[in-house]
Design an enzyme around this catalytic site. Structure first.
Site, mmCIF file in Angstrom:
data_model
loop_
_atom_site.group_PDB
_atom_site.id
_atom_site.type_symbol
_atom_site.label_atom_id
_atom_site.label_comp_id
_atom_site.label_asym_id
_atom_site.label_seq_id
_atom_site.Cartn_x
_atom_site.Cartn_y
_atom_site.Cartn_z
ATOM 1 N N ALA A 149 -25.827 -16.958 -7.087
ATOM 2 C CA ALA A 149 -27.004 -16.149 -7.377
ATOM 3 C C ALA A 149 -26.775 -15.272 -8.594
ATOM 4 O O ALA A 149 -25.691 -14.703 -8.759
ATOM 5 C CB ALA A 149 -27.348 -15.272 -6.171
ATOM 6 N N ASP A 150 -27.789 -15.146 -9.447
ATOM 7 C CA ASP A 150 -27.730 -14.115 -10.468
ATOM 8 C C ASP A 150 -27.791 -12.758 -9.764
ATOM 9 O O ASP A 150 -28.232 -12.647 -8.615
ATOM 10 C CB ASP A 150 -28.877 -14.279 -11.465
ATOM 11 C CG ASP A 150 -28.560 -13.676 -12.819
ATOM 12 O OD1 ASP A 150 -27.573 -12.922 -12.912
ATOM 13 O OD2 ASP A 150 -29.305 -13.946 -13.780
ATOM 14 N N TYR A 151 -27.365 -11.710 -10.455
ATOM 15 C CA TYR A 151 -27.049 -10.446 -9.798
ATOM 16 C C TYR A 151 -28.171 -9.833 -8.960
ATOM 17 O O TYR A 151 -27.917 -9.244 -7.918
ATOM 18 C CB TYR A 151 -26.591 -9.429 -10.844
ATOM 19 C CG TYR A 151 -25.183 -9.668 -11.344
ATOM 20 C CD1 TYR A 151 -24.190 -10.177 -10.519
ATOM 21 C CD2 TYR A 151 -24.847 -9.390 -12.663
ATOM 22 C CE1 TYR A 151 -22.911 -10.392 -10.980
ATOM 23 C CE2 TYR A 151 -23.552 -9.597 -13.130
ATOM 24 C CZ TYR A 151 -22.591 -10.096 -12.296
ATOM 25 O OH TYR A 151 -21.324 -10.307 -12.748
#
Length: 322
Positions: free
Chosen positions: A285-287
């Site tokens: 996942a992106d942040y």
């Protein structure tokens, strides 16, 4: 570590890998499994004097899947960074119940992002060379420097096809041509991962999918892309990295495509990415992915449901910003 675990099959490298994995999963509690899906920011493990055993006990008691950006967040020099990573891994191996070490990830779009590391021109400048061999050599430098400090996973390269200069991350991309992006992306992945990934660094192709095509150049806005263009233009560099370079990790995008938020869509992360493109690695996942499913895309009532949606869509590691 308890004596029975010290002799457990999952700790024995002579045992078949599938049997080791099965043995480990059978021993894990739900809390320990959830911890392996998440990450701990490196700065959460330090105090005024450096590594904090007290904070480590607070954040690492169940273990963790990833430790986030030691080089990019602490300001430590290479020798200090390596020593810090060794201390964290030693704590996990000796102080957590199962003794599972973590994966340390960093950023490296234009070189390993850390104090004292080699910095190269931004990706859009590298793209102007039209020299894949140069990108592969650059990737090898990044691999060598990251291995030296104990980092085995990088959140690069950016394979977004960027055709709107208003988008604020255009300089991180290889530009507007899917063929050029594909060729340079393949070269970068080969350089970073090396011929043998057991002695390399996991590359992460990002952001899947259509991120740079967001409406008005706004970072989290929807992307209006038809199914053919989505595949022939925006998915093409990812497919090349998967099929030609064996990229081991892919990161979702923040935007949505035709009403589907990329970070919570099985159609995008499973049917398209794994089914059509043949990806067999790890989706990270992106942040801000899970919280955006709740606050921006509004497909989840709370953080718990957002996490569930992301997992069911195909995300395996919920790396979050602090």
């Amino acid at each position: 570590m308890p004596g029975d675990l010290a002799r457990a099959p999952y700790k024995d490298p002579s045992v078949d890998l599938d049997k080791r994995v099965e043995d480990l999963l059978d021993r894990m509690t739900l809390e320990e499994k959830l911890a392996q899906l998440g990450c701990v920011w490196s700065t959460e493990l330090i105090d005024e004097s450096g590594f904090s055993a007290e904070k480590a006990r607070e954040h690492l008691s169940q273990g963790t899947g990833h430790v986030t950006r030691v080089g990019g967040s602490t300001g430590l020099r290479p020798n200090e960074s390596a020593a810090f990573v060794n201390t964290v891994q030693r704590f996990l191996v000796e102080e957590s119940r199962l003794g599972i070490p973590a994966i340390v990830h960093e950023e490296s779009t234009a070189g390993y992002t850390a104090r004292g590391a080699t910095q190269f021109p931004q990706a859009i400048g590298l793209a102007s060379t039209w020299e894949p061999d140069l990108l592969e050599a650059l990737g090898a430098v990044i691999r060598e420097q990251m291995l030296a400090v104990g980092a085995r996973h990088t959140l690069a390269p950016v394979l977004d096809v960027a055709r709107d200069p208003r988008w604020g991350r255009t300089e991180e991309t290889y530009g507007e041509d899917p063929y050029l992006v594909s060729r340079l992306g393949v070269a970068y992945v080969r350089g970073v991962q090396g011929a043998d990934l057991s002695r390399g660094v996991v590359a992460t192709a990002k952001h899947f999918l259509g991120y740079a095509a967001s409406e008005g150049g706004m970072n989290h806005a929807p992307a209006h892309i038809g199914p053919r263009e989505l595949r022939e233009v925006y998915a093409r560099p990812f497919e090349a990295a998967i099929r030609e370079a064996g990229v081991a990790s892919i990161m979702n995008a923040y935007n949505e495509v035709d009403g589907l938020p990329c970070g919570g869509s099985k159609q995008i992360l499973d049917d398209l990415l794994r089914g059509e493109l043949g990806f067999g690695g790890v989706v990270v996942a992106d942040y801000f992915t899970t919280r955006l499913l709740e606050s921006v895309h509004r497909v989840a009532a709370d953080r718990g449901e957002a996490g569930q949606r992301a997992l069911e869509a195909g995300i395996a590691v919920a790396v979050e910003a602090r």
